[in-house]
Write an enzyme that holds these catalytic residues in place. Sequence first.
Site, short mmCIF file in Angstrom:
data_model
loop_
_atom_site.label_atom_id
_atom_site.label_comp_id
_atom_site.label_asym_id
_atom_site.label_seq_id
_atom_site.Cartn_x
_atom_site.Cartn_y
_atom_site.Cartn_z
N HIS A 70 0.71 -1.06 0.06
CA HIS A 70 0.04 0.10 -0.20
C HIS A 70 0.91 1.12 0.08
O HIS A 70 1.98 1.27 0.76
CB HIS A 70 -0.80 0.04 1.17
N GLU A 95 -2.72 2.81 -7.49
CA GLU A 95 -2.94 3.92 -6.12
C GLU A 95 -2.14 4.96 -6.88
O GLU A 95 -1.07 5.23 -6.56
CB GLU A 95 -2.43 3.45 -4.97
#
Length: 206
Positions: A52, A124
């Site tokens: 992430h 992302e």
Amino acid sequence: FPYLPMAVELTKGTPIHVAAQNMHWEESGAFTGEVSPAMLVDIGVTHVIIGHSERRTLFGDNEVAVAKKLRAAYRNGLKPVLCVGENAEERAEGKTSRKISMQLQSALKGITAQEAENMVVAYEPLWAIGSGNAATAADAQEVAVLIRSKIEKIFSEEVARKLRILYGGSVTEKNAADFVQGEIDGVLVGGASLKADSFSAIVRSV
């Protein structure tokens, strides 16, 4: 981590899967404060987010760590959600394709085609996360095409077709449905998931 057992219990008997936000790459050992993949499996977690953007930028998860975690997930029967993306500077310099290709190539080294079929890749864009300025649907689709193309080159067209691709970056109930089309299969929701009403609205909208 503390609420994962509760989430697993609340979703029993439903089609909902529970994912951890991170894990360590070793099954056991002197890694004080870390959570191992075996622990996640033991409490009923089925998926895990790896790489992430905040893990990469705030906690030093480099490409080596991401690759180790990805392999550990597969060894333990966890389905990984691999996050990739470029920052504002890389985007401005036209390095989006190079950065994401590098991240995929590095993370997937040593991964089999059968394993890759069960993977989720989340795009992302770091420049969009938390800014309130999501990428456009066209931006997201362009990168999703790139991701699927790279997976096809590494493995095969069949693997690339089976791969699930998500978009994550300032997703809201107003824009979520715009992203879930074409090559994008779903969204990775950040801040909007903290409020039940908005998160439910996102789920319904897509």
